[in-house]
Design a protein around this motif. Sequence first.
Motif, PDB file in Angstrom:
ATOM      1  N   VAL A  98     -13.691 -49.451 -10.335  1.00 47.23           N
ATOM      2  CA  VAL A  98     -14.678 -48.402 -10.131  1.00 47.23           C
ATOM      3  C   VAL A  98     -14.269 -47.468  -9.010  1.00 47.23           C
ATOM      4  N   TYR A  99     -14.009 -48.008  -7.840  1.00 45.64           N
ATOM      5  CA  TYR A  99     -13.769 -47.147  -6.695  1.00 45.64           C
ATOM      6  C   TYR A  99     -12.357 -46.583  -6.678  1.00 45.64           C
ATOM      7  N   VAL A 100     -11.369 -47.442  -6.730  1.00 46.03           N
ATOM      8  CA  VAL A 100      -9.993 -46.962  -6.648  1.00 46.03           C
ATOM      9  C   VAL A 100      -9.632 -46.207  -7.928  1.00 46.03           C
ATOM     10  N   GLY A 101     -10.032 -46.733  -9.067  1.00 43.39           N
ATOM     11  CA  GLY A 101      -9.670 -46.088 -10.319  1.00 43.39           C
ATOM     12  C   GLY A 101     -10.488 -44.861 -10.637  1.00 43.39           C
ATOM     13  N   GLY A 102     -11.751 -44.872 -10.328  1.00 44.54           N
ATOM     14  CA  GLY A 102     -12.618 -43.765 -10.698  1.00 44.54           C
ATOM     15  C   GLY A 102     -12.837 -42.744  -9.612  1.00 44.54           C
ATOM     16  N   VAL A 103     -13.379 -43.178  -8.510  1.00 42.28           N
ATOM     17  CA  VAL A 103     -13.732 -42.258  -7.436  1.00 42.28           C
ATOM     18  C   VAL A 103     -12.499 -41.609  -6.837  1.00 42.28           C
ATOM     19  N   LEU A 104     -11.438 -42.366  -6.642  1.00 44.39           N
ATOM     20  CA  LEU A 104     -10.234 -41.792  -6.035  1.00 44.39           C
ATOM     21  C   LEU A 104      -9.568 -40.776  -6.965  1.00 44.39           C
ATOM     22  N   ILE A 105      -9.621 -41.008  -8.270  1.00 45.59           N
ATOM     23  CA  ILE A 105      -9.074 -40.030  -9.210  1.00 45.59           C
ATOM     24  C   ILE A 105      -9.905 -38.752  -9.172  1.00 45.59           C
ATOM     25  N   LEU A 106     -11.229 -38.867  -9.096  1.00 43.95           N
ATOM     26  CA  LEU A 106     -12.067 -37.679  -8.989  1.00 43.95           C
ATOM     27  C   LEU A 106     -11.795 -36.910  -7.698  1.00 43.95           C
ATOM     28  N   ILE A 107     -11.599 -37.623  -6.600  1.00 44.81           N
ATOM     29  CA  ILE A 107     -11.271 -36.955  -5.338  1.00 44.81           C
ATOM     30  C   ILE A 107      -9.922 -36.258  -5.443  1.00 44.81           C
ATOM     31  N   THR A 108      -8.963 -36.904  -6.102  1.00 48.05           N
ATOM     32  CA  THR A 108      -7.643 -36.293  -6.277  1.00 48.05           C
ATOM     33  C   THR A 108      -7.747 -35.004  -7.076  1.00 48.05           C
ATOM     34  N   PHE A 109      -8.516 -35.013  -8.171  1.00 51.84           N
ATOM     35  CA  PHE A 109      -8.694 -33.795  -8.953  1.00 51.84           C
ATOM     36  C   PHE A 109      -9.400 -32.723  -8.139  1.00 51.84           C
ATOM     37  N   ALA A 110     -10.402 -33.106  -7.366  1.00 51.87           N
ATOM     38  CA  ALA A 110     -11.117 -32.122  -6.548  1.00 51.87           C
ATOM     39  C   ALA A 110     -10.200 -31.498  -5.504  1.00 51.87           C
ATOM     40  N   VAL A 111      -9.349 -32.304  -4.895  1.00 54.33           N
ATOM     41  CA  VAL A 111      -8.416 -31.772  -3.896  1.00 54.33           C
ATOM     42  C   VAL A 111      -7.413 -30.846  -4.563  1.00 54.33           C
ATOM     43  N   MET A 112      -6.910 -31.235  -5.727  1.00 52.56           N
ATOM     44  CA  MET A 112      -5.918 -30.403  -6.407  1.00 52.56           C
ATOM     45  C   MET A 112      -6.528 -29.091  -6.887  1.00 52.56           C
ATOM     46  N   LEU A 113      -7.771 -29.109  -7.324  1.00 55.29           N
ATOM     47  CA  LEU A 113      -8.392 -27.902  -7.850  1.00 55.29           C
ATOM     48  C   LEU A 113      -8.897 -26.962  -6.762  1.00 55.29           C
ATOM     49  N   THR A 114      -9.122 -27.463  -5.571  1.00 57.97           N
ATOM     50  CA  THR A 114      -9.650 -26.610  -4.505  1.00 57.97           C
ATOM     51  C   THR A 114      -8.602 -26.174  -3.501  1.00 57.97           C
ATOM     52  N   GLN A 115      -7.349 -26.509  -3.714  1.00 49.24           N
ATOM     53  CA  GLN A 115      -6.298 -26.059  -2.805  1.00 49.24           C
ATOM     54  C   GLN A 115      -6.120 -24.559  -2.963  1.00 49.24           C
ATOM     55  N   ARG A 116      -5.989 -23.864  -1.844  1.00 44.37           N
ATOM     56  CA  ARG A 116      -5.777 -22.419  -1.871  1.00 44.37           C
ATOM     57  C   ARG A 116      -4.306 -22.121  -2.042  1.00 44.37           C
TER      58      ARG A 116
END
Length: 93
Positions: A60-78
């Motif tokens: 749940v946490y490592v597989g799900g939440v961390l992947i969502l955080i990774t996508f959020a970081v990649m999509l919000t990089q300037r």
Amino acid sequence: MMETIAFALFAFVTVASALGVVLLKDPWHSALMLGVALLSVAVHYVMLAAEFVAMMQILVYVGGVLILITFAVMLTQRDEPETAADSDEVVQP
């Protein structure tokens, strides 16, 4: 004796990576430190003979939440703005 040493080692890893989450300025490195902290907590669950809780922690946490955080970081990089020297176009006065 070995259980105490393993617990102390993973306790240090958990605390150090949790401090890294808070203190690092780069969101990508902070997300990686969060992954290390969550995996270390799963190791603590394994040491307590709670394997099911450890697997749910990883799934749940490592597989799900961390992947969502990774996508959020990649999509919000300037992106850095291009300068006139970097572009191939010739500017006419």
